[in-house]
Design a protein around this motif. Structure first.
Motif: not given
Length: 482
Positions: A249-253, A258-261
């Motif tokens: 979950l942490a990796e997915t978040f 990263d994608r949002l940034e």
């Protein structure tokens, strides 16, 4: 969490955290499991008490039944001639359990019988010999086993009838057993188990609270990180520990951040670039409109310049929208394509871009998966770039080739080449290389950025290589196994 009452009043209810819910479910499951174990143990113990009681009664009555035909009167050395003597001798030789009473009954059935008992003190909760009505019912009963419910507890009994001798009165041997003490022991074990279960539940709550807190720590970090995220600061990440679902979950978040940034960065770049590039033509249009006079020739020239700038603005906007869409998953739509046919089609289309020595240099004959429209767009853009950096009649080669597990489509010109200081920046947005005459090209600097976006959309890349004999070669590289 809020709820609305029947009167329309909104009430805020406390939010139950995941940690508390986990502990509540754990508490319910553990309580049910431990309670089931305790009740099961109690049932087994009580069943064992009943089994031992029946076994004891059967054993005692069986021993007496065997003694009747085989017993010897010690006074005469022969057979017993009366039930009273038989019962007294037998009872004197027996050692009863603390909760057991052995009796002999004789007399007419239906009347209070005479009692033959052992010479020992009988506890009050057993003492059947004092209960005349009970002895009368037992003596008169045709059943070999029975149960008496008395104020001191349940009393189980069994009897063996003795045939009357020479017109004597009916007699019987009776065994009475009170199982209450053993049942109390079973109940004590049951309550002990319940007490131990309560202690185990308390320990489980404490340990579960600590373990759940440790496991859910990344979730809390995700929640706090999500609450603190702003468009200006997307740099926070969740530390990943372990290889369980919480770590995933942490990796997915983190991947989402990263994608949002990247998306926000692309948005800011888009806005900055659009504002920067559109400011100049807007300024030109405004300036010419403000200075436009009444002279028809002046007005015609102003309109021509304004129209030209508006066309350039339109091209810039279209290119920016194309680059903005490059992040979408459907930017390219691969399909099986014959590379030789695609290369030939591109060659036919680019020959109209300028009066150059166009050459179809080589063709790779195989089928690959790519987006033919996007790839054609990229090749045409490279050809247009080659036209801008070559003079009339100079050679431009178009071709495709395969090797080392990849496909290459290239455009090679015989122009002045790309200076080293430009080679590292020409694929960036709004960055233009210098021409051989030292002047800037007239484009907005988005063409090679679009080519690079199309190549990356195919999970490939674009490379700049020097052309043998002078010039620049732009090569689109795609993996053949994709």
């Amino acid at each position: 969490m809020t709820t609305t009452t029947s009167s329309g009043t909104t009430i805020s209810l406390p939010r139950i955290t995941a940690r508390v819910r986990i502990l509540l479910w754990l508490l319910v499951v553990m309580a049910l499991a431990l309670g089931a174990v305790a009740f099961t143990v109690r049932s087994i113990l009580l069943r064992d008490v009943d089994h031992r009681t029946n076994q004891l009664l059967s054993q005692e009555t069986g021993e007496f039944a065997n003694f009747v035909p085989q017993g010897i009167d010690p006074a005469t050395g022969g057979r017993f001639h009366g039930s009273d003597r038989l019962l007294r001798v037998y009872l004197q030789r027996q050692y009863a359990d603390p909760d057991e009473e052995l009796l002999g009954l004789s007399g007419r059935r239906g009347a209070k019988p005479d009692v033959v008992r052992q010479p020992r003190e009988i506890p009050e909760h057993i003492a059947l010999w004092r209960d005349g009505p009970a002895l009368t019912r037992i003596h008169a009963s045709e059943e070999p086993f029975g149960t008496l419910h008395r104020p001191h507890g349940e009393l189980r009994w069994a009897k063996v009838a003795i045939e009357p001798v020479r017109g004597g009165q009916p007699a019987a041997f009776v065994v009475a057993f009170n199982p209450e003490r053993e049942r109390d022991a079973a109940d004590k074990t049951f309550w002990t188990l319940l007490a131990l279960s309560a202690v185990a539940l308390l320990m489980t709550i404490g340990i579960g609270w600590a373990v759940a807190g440790r496991i859910l720590a990344p979730v809390r970090l995700v929640r706090s990180a999500a609450a603190e995220l702003t468009e200006q600061d997307l740099t926070r990440r969740i530390p990943v520990e372990g290889r369980d679902d919480i770590a995933t979950l942490a990796e997915t978040f983190n991947g989402m951040l990263d994608r949002l940034e990247r998306a926000f960065a692309a948005q800011r770049v888009f806005v900055d670039d659009a504002g920067h590039e559109l400011r100049t033509p807007i300024t030109i249009v405004r300036g010419h409109l403000e200075l436009m006079g009444d002279d028809p020739a002046d007005r015609e020239e102003t309109i021509r310049l304004v129209t030209d700038e508006l066309d350039r603005m339109s091209r810039i906007v279209e290119d920016l929208l194309l680059l903005a869409g490059a992040e979408r998953p459907d930017f390219v739509r691969p399909e099986p394509v014959q590379l030789a046919e695609l290369t030939a089609d591109v060659f036919v289309k680019v020959r109209t871009l300028g009066d150059r020595d166009w050459q179809l240099d080589g063709v790779a004959d195989l089928e690959v998966r790519l987006d033919p429209q996007r790839m054609t767009q990229a090749m045409v853009q490279l050809a247009q770039n080659a036209v801008q950096h070559t003079a009339t009649g100079e050679r431009i080669r178009i071709g495709s080739r395969t090797g080392n597990g990849r496909v290459e489509l290239y455009v090679a010109d015989s122009g002045p080449g790309i200076p080293p200081e430009d080679a590292e920046v020409i694929f960036e947005r709004f960055r233009r290389g210098t021409s051989r005459r030292g002047t800037r090209t007239s484009g907005a600097g988005l063409g090679l950025a679009i080519v690079k976006a199309i190549a990356e959309g195919h999970h490939g890349d674009v490379e700049l290589r020097p052309t043998e004999g002078g010039g620049a070669t732009f090569t689109l590289i795609l993996e053949t196994d994709r």
